[in-house]
Motif scaffolding. Structure first.
Motif, mmCIF file in Angstrom:
data_model
loop_
_atom_site.group_PDB
_atom_site.id
_atom_site.type_symbol
_atom_site.label_atom_id
_atom_site.label_comp_id
_atom_site.label_asym_id
_atom_site.label_seq_id
_atom_site.Cartn_x
_atom_site.Cartn_y
_atom_site.Cartn_z
ATOM 1 N N ASP A 284 128.236 67.478 134.911
ATOM 2 C CA ASP A 284 129.169 66.381 135.165
ATOM 3 C C ASP A 284 129.190 65.500 133.925
ATOM 4 O O ASP A 284 128.195 64.846 133.597
ATOM 5 N N ASN A 285 130.287 65.508 133.230
ATOM 6 C CA ASN A 285 130.411 64.651 132.040
ATOM 7 C C ASN A 285 131.531 63.625 132.227
ATOM 8 O O ASN A 285 132.129 63.169 131.263
ATOM 9 N N SER A 286 131.762 63.239 133.475
ATOM 10 C CA SER A 286 132.832 62.285 133.774
ATOM 11 C C SER A 286 132.402 60.833 133.590
ATOM 12 O O SER A 286 133.245 59.949 133.553
ATOM 13 N N TRP A 287 131.119 60.586 133.446
ATOM 14 C CA TRP A 287 130.606 59.232 133.282
ATOM 15 C C TRP A 287 130.664 58.824 131.811
ATOM 16 O O TRP A 287 130.953 59.645 130.948
ATOM 17 N N ALA A 288 130.374 57.561 131.520
ATOM 18 C CA ALA A 288 130.464 57.074 130.137
ATOM 19 C C ALA A 288 129.115 56.652 129.556
ATOM 20 O O ALA A 288 128.816 56.930 128.397
ATOM 21 N N VAL A 289 128.298 55.963 130.360
ATOM 22 C CA VAL A 289 127.019 55.414 129.890
ATOM 23 C C VAL A 289 125.967 55.685 130.956
ATOM 24 O O VAL A 289 126.266 55.614 132.151
ATOM 25 N N SER A 290 124.758 55.986 130.510
ATOM 26 C CA SER A 290 123.656 56.125 131.463
ATOM 27 C C SER A 290 122.462 55.316 130.988
ATOM 28 O O SER A 290 122.299 55.073 129.791
ATOM 29 N N GLU A 291 121.663 54.908 131.971
ATOM 30 C CA GLU A 291 120.377 54.281 131.660
ATOM 31 C C GLU A 291 119.313 55.043 132.429
ATOM 32 O O GLU A 291 119.515 55.420 133.581
ATOM 33 N N LEU A 292 118.220 55.314 131.760
ATOM 34 C CA LEU A 292 117.096 56.003 132.369
ATOM 35 C C LEU A 292 115.881 55.119 132.157
ATOM 36 O O LEU A 292 115.504 54.842 131.018
ATOM 37 N N MET A 293 115.324 54.637 133.277
ATOM 38 C CA MET A 293 114.196 53.709 133.196
ATOM 39 C C MET A 293 112.980 54.295 133.887
ATOM 40 O O MET A 293 113.104 55.025 134.861
ATOM 41 N N PHE A 294 111.818 53.915 133.398
ATOM 42 C CA PHE A 294 110.559 54.356 133.960
ATOM 43 C C PHE A 294 109.721 53.140 134.333
ATOM 44 O O PHE A 294 109.629 52.185 133.551
ATOM 45 N N PHE A 295 109.110 53.208 135.517
ATOM 46 C CA PHE A 295 108.281 52.122 136.037
ATOM 47 C C PHE A 295 106.920 52.674 136.438
ATOM 48 O O PHE A 295 106.802 53.844 136.821
#
Length: 136
Positions: free
Chosen positions: A88-99
């Motif tokens: 799926d490449n329909s999105w524009a920006v992603s954030e990946l966070m680790f806690f």
């Protein structure tokens, strides 16, 4: 005497080398991450062709790194990888966070920096999808 000493030194050197080599190899056992809670968010822009809006959103997401409970953050845009049905490449920006834990992720949700980000950037996106996971 020299023969025993030489044998001892050779054996000790071989043992040390094999210990170093073994410790450098990746473990075949799965090891849990030190930051087991993952928060992955995908944003779709209101103006999908706008590089300016995309860059504003990227800059806004990067401000979230100030939140002390976020142990690691990655901000990304769509990669030009092979087109396949499962991608799926329909999105524009992603954030990946680790806690470190769920309490840290909960703190992030109501943190003033996060609320300010929403206030300042929500006009840029039309859709957001969140995937939260913990180590299994």
């Amino acid at each position: 005497m020299k023969s025993n000493r030489r044998k001892f030194i050779t054996t000790t050197a071989a043992l040390a080398a094999s210990t170093i080599a073994a410790s450098a190899m990746p473990s075949s056992d799965y090891q849990k991450d030190e930051f087991p809670v993952v928060h992955h968010v995908f944003f779709w822009l209101k103006n999908p062709g706008s590089i300016e809006d995309r860059d504003k959103l990227v800059a806004g997401v990067k401000t979230l790194a100030k939140i002390e409970t976020i142990k690691k953050i990655k901000v990304g845009v769509v990669a030009s990888t092979e087109k396949r049905d499962v991608v799926d490449n329909s999105w524009a920006v992603s954030e990946l966070m680790f806690f470190s834990d769920l309490a840290g992720q909960a703190t992030y949700q109501t943190h003033p920096v996060h609320l300010e980000f929403i206030k300042n950037c929500s006009h840029l996106w039309e859709k957001v999808i969140v995937y939260d996971a913990v180590d299994a």
